[in-house]
Write a protein that holds these residues in place. Structure first.
Motif, PDB file in Angstrom:
ATOM      1  N   VAL A   1       0.837  -1.208   0.000  1.00 15.15           N
ATOM      2  CA  VAL A   1       0.000   0.000   0.000  1.00 15.15           C
ATOM      3  C   VAL A   1       0.869   1.254   0.000  1.00 15.15           C
ATOM      4  O   VAL A   1       1.858   1.334   0.725  1.00 15.15           O
ATOM      5  N   ILE A   2       0.437   2.238  -0.784  1.00 15.03           N
ATOM      6  CA  ILE A   2       0.996   3.585  -0.743  1.00 15.03           C
ATOM      7  C   ILE A   2      -0.053   4.461  -0.066  1.00 15.03           C
ATOM      8  O   ILE A   2      -1.199   4.520  -0.518  1.00 15.03           O
ATOM      9  N   LEU A   3       0.328   5.126   1.023  1.00 15.96           N
ATOM     10  CA  LEU A   3      -0.591   5.954   1.808  1.00 15.96           C
ATOM     11  C   LEU A   3      -0.219   7.429   1.673  1.00 15.96           C
ATOM     12  O   LEU A   3       0.938   7.801   1.867  1.00 15.96           O
ATOM     13  N   ASP A   4      -1.226   8.243   1.366  1.00 19.98           N
ATOM     14  CA  ASP A   4      -1.073   9.697   1.305  1.00 19.98           C
ATOM     15  C   ASP A   4      -2.135  10.315   2.204  1.00 19.98           C
ATOM     16  O   ASP A   4      -3.324  10.219   1.914  1.00 19.98           O
TER      17      ASP A   4
ATOM     18  N   GLY B   1       3.974   2.068   2.387  1.00 18.06           N
ATOM     19  CA  GLY B   1       4.882   3.174   2.111  1.00 18.06           C
ATOM     20  C   GLY B   1       4.077   4.452   2.146  1.00 18.06           C
ATOM     21  O   GLY B   1       2.876   4.438   1.862  1.00 18.06           O
ATOM     22  N   THR B   2       4.698   5.558   2.509  1.00 16.49           N
ATOM     23  CA  THR B   2       3.973   6.815   2.583  1.00 16.49           C
ATOM     24  C   THR B   2       4.555   7.836   1.615  1.00 16.49           C
ATOM     25  O   THR B   2       5.737   7.793   1.265  1.00 16.49           O
ATOM     26  N   VAL B   3       3.703   8.759   1.192  1.00 19.07           N
ATOM     27  CA  VAL B   3       4.101   9.896   0.369  1.00 19.07           C
ATOM     28  C   VAL B   3       3.409  11.118   0.934  1.00 19.07           C
ATOM     29  O   VAL B   3       2.490  11.016   1.747  1.00 19.07           O
ATOM     30  N   GLY B   4       3.825  12.275   0.465  1.00 20.39           N
ATOM     31  CA  GLY B   4       3.106  13.484   0.876  1.00 20.39           C
ATOM     32  C   GLY B   4       4.021  14.472   1.528  1.00 20.39           C
ATOM     33  O   GLY B   4       5.159  14.244   1.805  1.00 20.39           O
TER      34      GLY B   4
END
Length: 130
Positions: free
Chosen positions: A57-60, A127-130
């Motif tokens: 998962v990519i979390l924003d 994983g995270t973005v933002g």
């Protein structure tokens, strides 16, 4: 909630999808104090139906309005076998509560990660973005 231990992904999760995307908008995810945060989930799909996963998962999490924000993430990650989760932070746009910049983000991020790990489509790797 205990932090998950990363596990090898099953072959179905690592394989690229057809390029199709299934989206569930405005899932109201409850935080530890009962405040609900608006969350969109984008999943690899085939023939109009979400694939079962599990997917990394990519979390924003954003204070800037999740609606329309995920296009670039979805275009890149979902065809490569990832789920994308985009969430309005507490008190912003479609989420409940009062926004006090940065105050609730550590707990809310932790609670959101816990929710993601409980979902059947989640490989429990975030994983995270933002």
């Amino acid at each position: 909630f205990a932090a998950p231990v990363a596990q090898p992904l099953p072959p179905s999760a690592a394989a690229p999808a057809s390029g199709e995307v299934a989206v569930v908008r405005n899932v109201m995810v409850a935080m530890r104090d009962g405040t609900r945060l608006a969350t969109d989930v984008y999943l690899p799909a085939r023939d109009g139906t979400a694939l079962p996963g599990p997917f990394p998962v990519i979390l924003d999490r954003t204070p800037y309005n999740k609606d329309g924000r995920a296009a670039g993430l979805v275009e890149w990650f979902v065809p490569h076998g990832y789920a994308v989760v985009v969430q309005d932070v507490r008190g912003r746009f479609r989420s409940e509560g009062r926004w006090i910049p940065l105050q609730d983000d550590p707990q809310d991020g932790h609670d959101t990660a816990g929710w993601i790990c409980e979902q059947p489509w989640s490989a429990r790797a975030i994983g995270t973005v933002g």
